[in-house]
Design an enzyme around this catalytic site. Structure first.
Site, PDB file in Angstrom:
ATOM      1  N   ASP A 128       8.147  35.792 -49.484  1.00 51.94           N
ATOM      2  CA  ASP A 128       6.958  36.282 -50.203  1.00 51.94           C
ATOM      3  C   ASP A 128       5.969  36.885 -49.218  1.00 51.94           C
ATOM      4  OD1 ASP A 128       5.283  36.041 -52.886  1.00 51.94           O
ATOM      5  OD2 ASP A 128       3.948  35.540 -51.217  1.00 51.94           O
ATOM      6  N   TYR A 155      -1.153  41.371 -46.297  1.00 53.44           N
ATOM      7  CA  TYR A 155      -0.873  40.416 -45.219  1.00 53.44           C
ATOM      8  C   TYR A 155      -0.630  41.138 -43.887  1.00 53.44           C
ATOM      9  CZ  TYR A 155       0.132  37.074 -49.046  1.00 53.44           C
ATOM     10  OH  TYR A 155       0.077  36.282 -50.166  1.00 53.44           O
ATOM     11  N   LYS A 201       3.372  42.551 -52.790  1.00 51.46           N
ATOM     12  CA  LYS A 201       2.280  42.642 -53.777  1.00 51.46           C
ATOM     13  C   LYS A 201       1.407  43.851 -53.512  1.00 51.46           C
ATOM     14  CE  LYS A 201       2.113  37.619 -53.351  1.00 51.46           C
ATOM     15  NZ  LYS A 201       2.231  37.409 -51.905  1.00 51.46           N
ATOM     16  N   HIS A 226      -1.602  41.867 -57.079  1.00 49.41           N
ATOM     17  CA  HIS A 226      -2.074  40.705 -56.310  1.00 49.41           C
ATOM     18  C   HIS A 226      -3.203  39.951 -57.022  1.00 49.41           C
ATOM     19  CE1 HIS A 226      -1.961  39.349 -51.845  1.00 49.41           C
ATOM     20  NE2 HIS A 226      -2.334  38.344 -52.610  1.00 49.41           N
ATOM     21  N   LEU A 234       1.505  23.568 -50.936  1.00 51.35           N
ATOM     22  CA  LEU A 234       1.216  22.329 -50.189  1.00 51.35           C
ATOM     23  C   LEU A 234      -0.297  22.103 -50.080  1.00 51.35           C
ATOM     24  CD1 LEU A 234       3.786  22.828 -47.268  1.00 51.35           C
ATOM     25  CD2 LEU A 234       4.054  21.383 -49.304  1.00 51.35           C
ATOM     26  N   LYS A 258       4.443  28.044 -46.771  1.00 52.49           N
ATOM     27  CA  LYS A 258       4.365  28.810 -45.514  1.00 52.49           C
ATOM     28  C   LYS A 258       4.353  27.847 -44.342  1.00 52.49           C
ATOM     29  CE  LYS A 258       1.377  30.037 -42.013  1.00 52.49           C
ATOM     30  NZ  LYS A 258       0.547  29.121 -41.196  1.00 52.49           N
ATOM     31  N   SER A 259       5.063  28.193 -43.280  1.00 50.30           N
ATOM     32  CA  SER A 259       4.898  27.492 -42.008  1.00 50.30           C
ATOM     33  C   SER A 259       5.364  28.407 -40.885  1.00 50.30           C
ATOM     34  CB  SER A 259       5.704  26.193 -41.977  1.00 50.30           C
ATOM     35  OG  SER A 259       5.545  25.580 -40.711  1.00 50.30           O
ATOM     36  N   VAL A 260       4.696  28.293 -39.746  1.00 51.39           N
ATOM     37  CA  VAL A 260       5.201  28.989 -38.554  1.00 51.39           C
ATOM     38  C   VAL A 260       5.827  27.980 -37.593  1.00 51.39           C
ATOM     39  CG1 VAL A 260       3.622  30.942 -38.720  1.00 51.39           C
ATOM     40  CG2 VAL A 260       2.897  28.884 -37.472  1.00 51.39           C
ATOM     41  N   ASN A 297      10.738  21.852 -45.095  1.00 49.72           N
ATOM     42  CA  ASN A 297      10.264  22.273 -46.419  1.00 49.72           C
ATOM     43  C   ASN A 297      11.387  22.763 -47.325  1.00 49.72           C
ATOM     44  OD1 ASN A 297       7.724  21.640 -45.535  1.00 49.72           O
ATOM     45  ND2 ASN A 297       7.063  23.747 -45.204  1.00 49.72           N
TER      46      ASN A 297
HETATM   47  N1  NAP Z   1      -0.937  35.525 -54.473  1.00 51.91           N
HETATM   48  C1  NAP Z   1      -1.931  35.057 -53.768  1.00 51.91           C
HETATM   49  O1  NAP Z   1      -3.104  35.384 -53.996  1.00 51.91           O
HETATM   50  C2  NAP Z   1      -1.637  34.103 -52.647  1.00 51.91           C
HETATM   51  C3  NAP Z   1      -2.694  33.425 -52.036  1.00 51.91           C
HETATM   52  C4  NAP Z   1      -2.379  32.517 -51.015  1.00 51.91           C
HETATM   53  C5  NAP Z   1      -1.049  32.324 -50.649  1.00 51.91           C
HETATM   54  N2  NAP Z   1      -0.040  33.034 -51.255  1.00 51.91           N
HETATM   55  C6  NAP Z   1       1.378  32.863 -50.872  1.00 51.91           C
HETATM   56  O2  NAP Z   1       1.700  31.481 -50.868  1.00 51.91           O
HETATM   57  C7  NAP Z   1       2.212  31.113 -49.589  1.00 51.91           C
HETATM   58  C8  NAP Z   1       1.918  29.665 -49.263  1.00 51.91           C
HETATM   59  O3  NAP Z   1       0.540  29.401 -49.376  1.00 51.91           O
HETATM   60  P1  NAP Z   1      -0.386  29.019 -48.116  1.00 51.91           P
HETATM   61  O4  NAP Z   1       0.150  29.682 -46.933  1.00 51.91           O
HETATM   62  O5  NAP Z   1      -1.769  29.320 -48.534  1.00 51.91           O
HETATM   63  O6  NAP Z   1      -0.333  27.445 -48.046  1.00 51.91           O
HETATM   64  P2  NAP Z   1       0.764  26.269 -48.059  1.00 51.91           P
HETATM   65  O7  NAP Z   1       2.146  26.805 -48.025  1.00 51.91           O
HETATM   66  O8  NAP Z   1       0.360  25.358 -49.165  1.00 51.91           O
HETATM   67  O9  NAP Z   1       0.426  25.535 -46.693  1.00 51.91           O
HETATM   68  C9  NAP Z   1       0.605  26.159 -45.452  1.00 51.91           C
HETATM   69  C10 NAP Z   1      -0.052  25.277 -44.388  1.00 51.91           C
HETATM   70  O10 NAP Z   1       0.567  24.008 -44.384  1.00 51.91           O
HETATM   71  C11 NAP Z   1       1.119  23.722 -43.108  1.00 51.91           C
HETATM   72  N3  NAP Z   1       2.428  23.113 -43.355  1.00 51.91           N
HETATM   73  C12 NAP Z   1       3.542  23.728 -43.804  1.00 51.91           C
HETATM   74  N4  NAP Z   1       4.547  22.857 -43.930  1.00 51.91           N
HETATM   75  C13 NAP Z   1       4.073  21.656 -43.527  1.00 51.91           C
HETATM   76  C14 NAP Z   1       4.662  20.390 -43.425  1.00 51.91           C
HETATM   77  N5  NAP Z   1       5.945  20.183 -43.739  1.00 51.91           N
HETATM   78  N6  NAP Z   1       3.888  19.364 -42.983  1.00 51.91           N
HETATM   79  C15 NAP Z   1       2.592  19.570 -42.658  1.00 51.91           C
HETATM   80  N7  NAP Z   1       1.978  20.764 -42.748  1.00 51.91           N
HETATM   81  C16 NAP Z   1       2.709  21.809 -43.176  1.00 51.91           C
HETATM   82  C17 NAP Z   1       1.238  25.068 -42.406  1.00 51.91           C
HETATM   83  O11 NAP Z   1       1.069  24.884 -40.995  1.00 51.91           O
HETATM   84  P3  NAP Z   1       1.946  25.675 -39.887  1.00 51.91           P
HETATM   85  O12 NAP Z   1       2.184  27.069 -40.369  1.00 51.91           O
HETATM   86  O13 NAP Z   1       1.044  25.609 -38.679  1.00 51.91           O
HETATM   87  O14 NAP Z   1       3.212  24.880 -39.711  1.00 51.91           O
HETATM   88  C18 NAP Z   1       0.079  25.836 -42.999  1.00 51.91           C
HETATM   89  O15 NAP Z   1      -1.126  25.531 -42.316  1.00 51.91           O
HETATM   90  C19 NAP Z   1       1.516  32.125 -48.655  1.00 51.91           C
HETATM   91  O16 NAP Z   1       2.103  32.171 -47.381  1.00 51.91           O
HETATM   92  C20 NAP Z   1       1.658  33.379 -49.468  1.00 51.91           C
HETATM   93  O17 NAP Z   1       2.983  33.884 -49.347  1.00 51.91           O
HETATM   94  C21 NAP Z   1      -0.330  33.916 -52.252  1.00 51.91           C
END
Ligand code: NAP
Length: 277
Positions: free
Chosen positions: A46, A51, A76, A109, A191, A232-234, A242
């Site tokens: 995604d 981005y 998007k 988006h 998450l 998401k994770s780097v 995950n």
């Molecule tokens: N459509 C929209 O408007 C919209 C808005 C926001 C996001 N998104 C999409 O949704 C995706 C995911 O959302 P998000 O990036 O906001 O948040 P998320 O996936 O809920 O959380 C990502 C965060 O959690 C950490 N993390 C990941 N796996 C983990 C684990 N197993 N244990 C502990 N911490 C963990 C990551 O750290 P590290 O990376 O440092 O490991 C990062 O800081 C985005 O990347 C994007 O593709 C879409």
């Protein structure tokens, strides 16, 4: 082969229930992270024009050797490109950056209701869909009232609405409306952005009970509730962790404890008012 089961979208296209998100990952880092994710077994990625990492994502896809038909790529349309003609141009730019001749899912988006352009925007996306350059089209951050207007004024029911969704923001009304309309619910920030949510005692207790991690429990909740989730994770170890939200089952007690965590609390903007371009 990916062990992630698909959900079937309203046009028959299969979408993996767990994918990999790359928001806030710079282009070079995205290339590495997507490569790690594809190696780990993710098949759904995604990204989004805003981005700034469609090129890195595309490079990782090209280098992966994974057959295109096994991948599910979402991008998007950014807010500044809403409107019929601008959408067609922005889509060409996204495809060129990704190095692909089609995407699997193209989303608006944000609805930007104050600008009143999402219907025209979506009509351009219907053309892209009719041309086979997106296997499915949909929306993101649309509230039920936006979906009602869109479905009344256009022909193709969105396949997906990607919304903020996690145990602190369970979005029951939106999910019910999606189910009525035949729209799949996709969870962003699944998450809860990895901060407080993964430290909630109830989540930790469920994780201990199943010998899993808090992130796996939250992702398992998404899967069992029927959402698509795109964590998401780097961090390579978390990328692998995950993906492993399968092979165990939350029971009614677990599901009830997670249900009780809902606070209707957003981490991101309110789609009713968000209008940044
Ligand atoms: N459509 C929209 O408007 C919209 C808005 C926001 C996001 N998104 C999409 O949704 C995706 C995911 O959302 P998000 O990036 O906001 O948040 P998320 O996936 O809920 O959380 C990502 C965060 O959690 C950490 N993390 C990941 N796996 C983990 C684990 N197993 N244990 C502990 N911490 C963990 C990551 O750290 P590290 O990376 O440092 O490991 C990062 O800081 C985005 O990347 C994007 O593709 C879409």
């Amino acid at each position: 082969m990916s062990k992630v089961p698909p959900i079937i979208l309203n046009n028959g296209v299969e979408m993996p229930q767990l994918g990999f998100g790359v928001w806030q990952v710079p282009d070079d880092e995205a290339e590495k992270a997507v490569a790690t994710a594809l190696e780990a077994g993710y098949r759904s990625i995604d990204t989004a024009a805003v981005y700034g990492n469609e090129e890195g994502t595309g490079r990782a896809i090209a280098a992966s050797g994974v057959p295109r038909e096994d991948l599910f790529v979402t991008t998007k349309l950014w807010n500044a490109d809403q409107g019929h003609d601008a959408t067609l141009r922005a889509f060409d730019t996204s495809l060129a950056k990704l190095g692909l001749d089609h995407v699997d899912l193209y989303l608006i988006h944000w609805p930007l209701p104050s600008r009143d352009t999402y219907v025209d925007t979506y009509k351009a996306m219907e053309k892209i869909y009719a041309d086979g350059r997106a296997r499915a089209i949909g929306v993101s951050n649309f509230l039920p009232e936006h979906l009602d207007r869109l479905t009344a004024e256009t022909d193709v029911i969105p396949a997906v609405n990607q919304i903020e969704l996690h145990p602190h923001l369970q979005q029951r009304a939106a999910r019910e409306r999606h189910a009525e309309l035949g729209i799949a619910t996709e969870a962003w920030s699944p998450l809860g952005q990895g901060k407080g949510l993964l430290e909630v005692p109830a989540i930790i207790a469920i994780a201990q009970k199943h010998g899993r991690t808090p992130a796996q429990v939250v992702l398992r909740w998404h899967v069992q509730t029927g959402h698509v989730a795109i964590p998401k994770s780097v961090t390579p170890s978390r990328i692998v962790e995950n993906l492993d939200a399968f092979g165990f089952e939350l029971d009614e007690e677990d599901l009830g404890a997670i249900r009780a965590l809902n606070e209707d609390r957003r981490l991101g903007p309110d789609p009713a008012t968000f209008d940044v371009v």
